[in-house]
Write an enzyme that holds these catalytic residues in place. Structure first.
Site, mmCIF file in Angstrom:
data_model
loop_
_atom_site.group_PDB
_atom_site.id
_atom_site.type_symbol
_atom_site.label_atom_id
_atom_site.label_comp_id
_atom_site.label_asym_id
_atom_site.label_seq_id
_atom_site.Cartn_x
_atom_site.Cartn_y
_atom_site.Cartn_z
ATOM 1 N NE ARG A 163 37.715 47.470 42.401
ATOM 2 C CZ ARG A 163 38.433 46.770 41.515
ATOM 3 N NH1 ARG A 163 37.887 45.739 40.880
ATOM 4 N NH2 ARG A 163 39.683 47.097 41.284
ATOM 5 C CG ASP A 192 40.143 45.609 44.491
ATOM 6 O OD1 ASP A 192 40.824 46.647 44.458
ATOM 7 O OD2 ASP A 192 40.225 44.726 43.620
ATOM 8 C CG HIS A 265 43.934 45.869 43.544
ATOM 9 N ND1 HIS A 265 43.291 46.989 43.076
ATOM 10 C CD2 HIS A 265 44.595 45.350 42.466
ATOM 11 C CE1 HIS A 265 43.531 47.142 41.785
ATOM 12 N NE2 HIS A 265 44.329 46.166 41.388
ATOM 13 C CG ASP A 327 45.736 42.338 40.161
ATOM 14 O OD1 ASP A 327 45.606 41.888 41.313
ATOM 15 O OD2 ASP A 327 44.885 43.070 39.620
ATOM 16 C CD GLU A 328 45.516 46.529 37.744
ATOM 17 O OE1 GLU A 328 45.290 46.884 36.586
ATOM 18 O OE2 GLU A 328 44.642 46.499 38.633
ATOM 19 C CD1 TRP A 394 46.003 39.806 34.752
ATOM 20 C CD2 TRP A 394 44.997 41.512 33.726
ATOM 21 N NE1 TRP A 394 46.614 40.968 35.180
ATOM 22 C CE2 TRP A 394 46.021 42.035 34.570
ATOM 23 C CE3 TRP A 394 44.235 42.398 32.972
ATOM 24 C CZ2 TRP A 394 46.282 43.396 34.667
ATOM 25 C CZ3 TRP A 394 44.502 43.766 33.074
ATOM 26 C CH2 TRP A 394 45.509 44.240 33.917
ATOM 27 C CG ASP A 421 35.008 44.886 32.832
ATOM 28 O OD1 ASP A 421 35.481 44.004 32.093
ATOM 29 O OD2 ASP A 421 35.719 45.660 33.509
ATOM 30 C CD1 TRP A 469 37.411 42.728 35.421
ATOM 31 C CD2 TRP A 469 37.697 42.772 37.630
ATOM 32 N NE1 TRP A 469 38.433 41.855 35.726
ATOM 33 C CE2 TRP A 469 38.636 41.861 37.076
ATOM 34 C CE3 TRP A 469 37.699 42.968 39.016
ATOM 35 C CZ2 TRP A 469 39.541 41.157 37.861
ATOM 36 C CZ3 TRP A 469 38.609 42.266 39.796
ATOM 37 C CH2 TRP A 469 39.519 41.372 39.220
ATOM 38 C CB THR A 470 31.061 45.244 39.782
ATOM 39 O OG1 THR A 470 31.807 45.296 41.011
ATOM 40 C CG2 THR A 470 30.747 43.815 39.428
ATOM 41 C CD GLU A 471 36.404 48.427 38.088
ATOM 42 O OE1 GLU A 471 37.616 48.256 38.169
ATOM 43 O OE2 GLU A 471 35.637 47.610 37.524
#
Length: 750
Positions: A163, A192, A265, A327-328, A394, A421, A469-471
């Site tokens: 991110r 990602d 992702h 994930d996701e 998680w 985060d 996480w760095t959004e």
């Protein structure tokens, strides 16, 4: 000459006398707390007359100590044989590979270990016994004995560089800080939707296209309308740089685990090579955050690509694990893809979840064939767990529980306790974060072994990890602010086997923060903040102020009083505004001012029951938070006043201690659709045993949706509010196909 010589003697005597007599060791305050520590009388004087003596197997660790003392404390050790010794000793009787024995007396410092890991951790404890900053050429180190070893084998920190991208120098600084805390695993999130950060020579478009996005979201994802900066952003690490970082980590006894996300992702990779997606259409590297429908197709091109990538990744990382994400991964593309549906049919799979299990299992077999094991997020449990996979849990602890019961190794990293985060303070001026609320004390009190596991099943728990996480963390300074001191608390969770004592931890943290300051780490200092809570004691309401240090609290009421010294809970007999802060012994203010408004409406202090419990991650204030007279934050919706419910209809019953006249009922809901949170479409209200009345909520896509209804002089003893969950999130929205969350604030009765 005699006088001159005498004076010279007196000066030398004075200098050395003052050095030894005035040198005072700092009080031992090691983090993470050692298993066994005994302080003894006296101190070892470290100066240029000290030397290091080491067995060959510990030479690199001895050099690390020597260089640290030279760089940070300007002490150059002696090479003389008769100098006071720091001795490194191999000891095969120490059972744990990472354990050590540290003995400090007036004449010698002895470090005993059976591996370089143990010796290195002894050095880290020794360095914490030295003042953070000193100009003295001699340093007193407290005499003591420490016998120490870690509780868990896996002690990890994660960093998302997809991110936002961070320099090699910052990654090294991050590793140094991990090493100080005896953390031994760096989980490097390299790919990602928003960027591919690792050089793959066979696929140059990953560097040319996937590593860069055309622009980046400004502000929070939930802001309407969304805005972008219009600036190209990105970068990647060359394989040479990765080797450099991995070697640097290894010198600090840290294993680096790369994460190559699959099957979800993966939009950045598909932007570079559209044939990897189901539609084969050109997409762009994602410019905002969230979950995207373009995931790897289950065709042979994809598997060939990923196997080629793995072939270049494995030689760069000597550790035994490759993290494959898992994930996701929305199944929308697969459900409409001819090839994917054909695979489901031909391979006898039940559905798209089974296809994901096939995907992960196939990649696991290839990675196992190459001599590595896989780690995946807990979604890899869906459709069946790959045979040799380790699960990183998680979404709470359930993934870890399920995997351990299936005899799979697990790593705990629940978002409720390990997502750094999240906001760590309720102060209005906290920097922008994704949401949630994770204060330091909650991290410290985390237990990585779920209660649901038996002693035998608990053996499958390798340890725990903190995630960054760095959004919303675009600079190294922001990463440091979110990581520290929560990483410090987690280090004690995963290392120390001693009984937890948060008050004692805070005292040691005050000393550790001085080291962070010297190292120019932008840590968050919330130690001197005030917190408060409303209490109901036999129908009498009072407000309790607290601080985690032993410092004094002063406060004002409604802005009328001068600073009053807080001694006992404050009686609340009407709506009140409180301001408070911590002061030092000189009455100087420390930390931020705490401000709280209490609206003493008619339901405050009454009995409340819920048909379902709030989700563990969003239940800091408990059910009473809904009628405690305190409203939640207007911008952040994970504080202790907001309660979050995952996918279920909510019933709230409030019973008054006597018939009470109600004229107005109001509340509000968070409507952060980007975070899967939706305001309800309606509310039903039932007074005592009267017929239920329904009210439609007007939803105009605002982040806050208000409910406010008037009732003419309604006298009641009991009221029941029914709040249906929004339902399934529609296609095209973040989290499509999943049930929405409901977030509710204070319910006000006037």
């Amino acid at each position: 000459m005699k006088i001159h010589g005498y004076l010279k003697f007196i000066i030398l005597l004075f200098f050395f006398g003052c050095t030894s007599e005035n040198a005072k060791p700092i009080e031992p305050s090691i983090i993470p707390k050692p298993l066994y520590q005994k302080i003894t009388d006296g101190f070892f004087l470290l100066d240029e007359n000290s030397s290091i003596e080491s067995e060959k197997s510990f030479t690199k660790i001895a050099d690390f100590l020597k260089n640290s003392l030279k760089e940070f404390h300007k002490i150059r050790l002696s090479s003389k044989k008769d100098a006071k010794k720091i001795v490194f000793n191999f000891d095969s009787t120490i059972k744990n590979e990472e354990g050590y024995h540290l003995e400090i007396n007036k004449n010698q410092i002895k470090i005993s270990a059976k591996s370089s890991k143990g010796a290195f951790y002894a050095v880290q404890s020794l360095l914490q016994l030295i003042p953070s900053k000193t100009t003295s050429k001699s340093i007193a180190i407290q005499c003591l004995e420490i016998k120490d070893e870690p509780k868990f084998a896996y002690r990890g920190m994660h960093l998302d560089v997809s991110r936002h991208f961070f320099s090699v120098d910052f990654i090294k600084k991050y590793l140094d800080l991990m090493a100080m805390l005896k953390m031994n695993t760096f989980h490097w999130h390299l790919t990602d939707d928003q960027g591919w950060r690792i050089e793959i020579k066979k696929y140059p478009k990953l560097q040319e296209i996937a590593a860069f996005r055309k622009e980046t979201l400004i502000g929070h994802y939930s802001d309407e309308p969304q805005q972008f900066d219009g600036k190209k952003y990105g970068g990647f690490y060359t394989q040479k740089q990765i080797k450099e970082i991995v070697s640097y980590a290894s010198e600090r006894q840290i294993t680096v685990i790369p994460e190559i996300e699959m099957p979800g992702h993966s939009q950045a990779a598909i932007a570079a090579y559209p044939e990897l997606g189901c539609t084969k259409k050109q997409v762009e590297v994602a410019t905002k955050w969230g979950v995207f429908e373009d995931i790897y197709c289950t065709n042979e091109n994809t598997f060939e690509f990923l196997e080629d990538v793995i072939d270049e990744v494995i030689p760069l990382f000597p550790g035994k694990y490759i993290h494959i994400g898992g994930d996701e991964a929305p199944k929308t593309r697969w459900e409409n893809c001819v090839q994917c549906q054909k695979n489901i049919k031909e391979k006898g799979l039940k559905d798209a979840h089974g296809l994901q299990s096939y995907f992960i299992t196939r990649m696991e077999k290839y990675i196992n064939f190459k001599g590595k094991l896989i780690i995946g997020w807990d979604e890899i449990l869906e459709g069946g767990l790959a045979p040799n996979a380790t699960v990183m849990s998680w979404r709470g602890n359930q993934g870890a529980i399920d995997a351990a019961k299936q005899k799979h190794t697990v790593i705990l990293t629940p978002n409720s306790h390990c997502y750094f985060d999240y906001y760590q303070s309720e102060n209005e001026d906290e920097p922008l974060a994704i949401g949630g609320f994770l204060p330091l004390e909650k991290v410290y009190n985390f237990n990585p072994i779920p209660d649901e596991l038996t002693a035998e099943e608990a053996k499958y728990v390798l340890g725990a990890q903190g995630n960054i996480w760095t959004e919303y963390l675009s600079t190294p300074e922001k990463v440091e602010y979110m990581a520290f001191p929560r990483m410090v608390a987690l280090s004690e969770v995963v290392w120390s086997d001693a009984t937890k004592n948060y008050t004692n931890f805070v005292k040691r943290l005050e000393q550790f923060n001085k080291k962070l300051k010297v190292l120019k780490v932008n840590y968050a200092n919330h130690l001197y903040e005030v917190s408060g809570k409303l209490q109901n004691e036999n129908g009498r309401l009072n407000y309790q102020l607290e601080t985690i240090t032993d410092k004094k609290i002063v406060y004002t009421l409604d802005g009328k009083n001068e600073n009053l010294v807080y001694k006992n809970p404050i009686p609340i007999e009407k709506s009140t505004s409180i301001k408070a802060f911590v002061v030092d012994e000189n009455q100087e203010k420390l930390g931020a001012v705490f401000a709280q408004k209490i609206n003493l409406h008619k339901a405050v202090g009454q009995k409340i029951t819920l048909n379902i419990e709030p989700h563990k991650a969003y239940n800091s204030g408990g059910k009473q938070a809904l009628i405690n007279g305190i409203s939640g934050n207007n911008k952040r919706f994970g504080d202790r006043e907001w309660l979050g419910f995952s996918g279920e209809d909510l019933e709230i019953t409030i019973e008054f201690n006597k018939p009470t006249e109600i004229n107005t009922i109001s509340t509000r809901f968070h409507n952060g659709n980007g975070q899967w949170i939706y305001a309800p479409k309606e509310i039903s209200i039932e007074f005592d045993n009267e017929e239920k009345r329904s009210f439609v909520l007007k939803n105009n896509r605002d982040l806050l949706v208000n409910f406010n209804e008037k009732f003419e002089q309604k006298v009641i003893k009991k009221i029941k509010l029914t709040i249906p969950n929004y339902g399934i999130i529609p296609e095209g929205k973040q989290g499509a196909g999943n049930k929405a969350w409901t977030f509710i604030d204070e319910i006000v009765f006037e």
